[in-house]
Design an enzyme around this catalytic site. Structure first.
Site, PDB file in Angstrom:
ATOM      1  N   PHE A  80     -12.142 -49.997  -8.445  1.00  0.00           N
ATOM      2  CA  PHE A  80     -12.248 -51.420  -8.925  1.00  0.00           C
ATOM      3  C   PHE A  80     -11.959 -50.403 -10.763  1.00  0.00           C
ATOM      4  CE2 PHE A  80     -13.697 -53.606  -6.084  1.00  0.00           C
ATOM      5  CZ  PHE A  80     -12.756 -54.425  -5.574  1.00  0.00           C
ATOM      6  N   ASP A  81     -11.132 -51.036 -11.237  1.00  0.00           N
ATOM      7  CA  ASP A  81     -10.797 -51.055 -12.573  1.00  0.00           C
ATOM      8  C   ASP A  81     -11.636 -52.042 -13.153  1.00  0.00           C
ATOM      9  OD1 ASP A  81      -9.817 -51.297 -15.161  1.00  0.00           O
ATOM     10  OD2 ASP A  81      -8.630 -52.910 -14.904  1.00  0.00           O
ATOM     11  N   LEU A  82     -12.359 -52.397 -14.541  1.00  0.00           N
ATOM     12  CA  LEU A  82     -12.821 -53.556 -15.191  1.00  0.00           C
ATOM     13  C   LEU A  82     -12.124 -54.553 -15.418  1.00  0.00           C
ATOM     14  CD1 LEU A  82     -16.463 -51.473 -16.451  1.00  0.00           C
ATOM     15  CD2 LEU A  82     -16.067 -53.483 -14.366  1.00  0.00           C
TER      16      LEU A  82
END
Length: 223
Positions: free
Chosen positions: A3-5
């Site tokens: 996941f990107d944040l």
């Protein structure tokens, strides 16, 4: 799942506004959003694009963005100290994207990895202050790797940390076509573009999947 944040799990737009206002207020400067934010965004965008292209380092982003802003507006402030204060205030913000907290309980048998561009101390602080603090099996921030999404090096680092040699079964999820999706695709990963605002994809990057809400990820896994 990787996941990107920012603007995928953590609401960076709101966090940035709150940190920006607080930092300027601490220096007794009011109306910072209406007066300075637009110019700051333009300066910051150029610098972060330069990091992706290998022109600037992340450290230089921190050094230059407020320096250029203060020069433009003739503010007598010390940019390095100001940036340090801003990053501290940003690190206190733990605003979540809707549905982010439910992901772990929805998909309990999936390995979760955070892969974020940005400043290590700030991003780790934001995670630690949020309900996501116990979610991730691995947290990787670009500053700790020396590479930035979409560069291959940060994906090499991630795969090494996960002891993986193949991308089968790995899904990269993020809101940025040029960073998250392009980087994942170039590395041979399946990708999922998180597009809550239903933007038109006018790029040459074609994600494997596209979702408008995080709860759709459960359906992707079932497929």
């Amino acid at each position: 799942m990787i996941f990107d944040l920012d603007d995928t799990l953590l609401d960076f737009q709101q966090a940035e506004i709150e940190a920006f206002e607080k930092t300027f207020s601490n220096y007794n400067i009011q109306n910072s959003i209406s007066t300075y934010k637009k110019d700051y965004d333009a300066i910051s965008r150029v610098l972060w694009d330069g990091v992706q292209d290998g022109i600037f380092t992340i450290a230089q982003v921190g050094e230059y963005r407020f320096k250029r802003l203060f020069e433009k507006h003739k503010l007598d402030l010390e940019a390095v100290s100001f940036n340090k204060d801003y990053l501290f205030n940003l690190g206190q913000q733990s605003n979540l994207i809707e549905g982010a907290e439910q992901i772990a309980t929805t998909l309990p048998n999936i390995k979760f990895v955070a892969l974020s561009n940005g400043f290590t101390k700030t991003q780790l602080s934001r995670i630690a202050n949020s309900p996501l603090k116990d979610l991730f099996d691995e947290i990787i921030i670009s500053e700790m790797t020396g590479f930035e999404k979409p560069q291959k090096g940060i994906f090499d680092y991630t795969m090494n940390q996960l002891s993986l040699s193949e991308t089968d079964g790995v899904l990269m999820i993020g809101d940025s076509l040029s960073s998250d999706i392009a980087g994942g695709l170039n590395y041979g990963m399946d990708t999922c573009w998180f597009n809550p605002h239903r933007k038109t994809n006018e790029s040459f990057v074609t994600p494997t999947y596209e979702i408008k809400s995080l709860d759709e990820i459960a359906d992707l896994v079932k497929k």
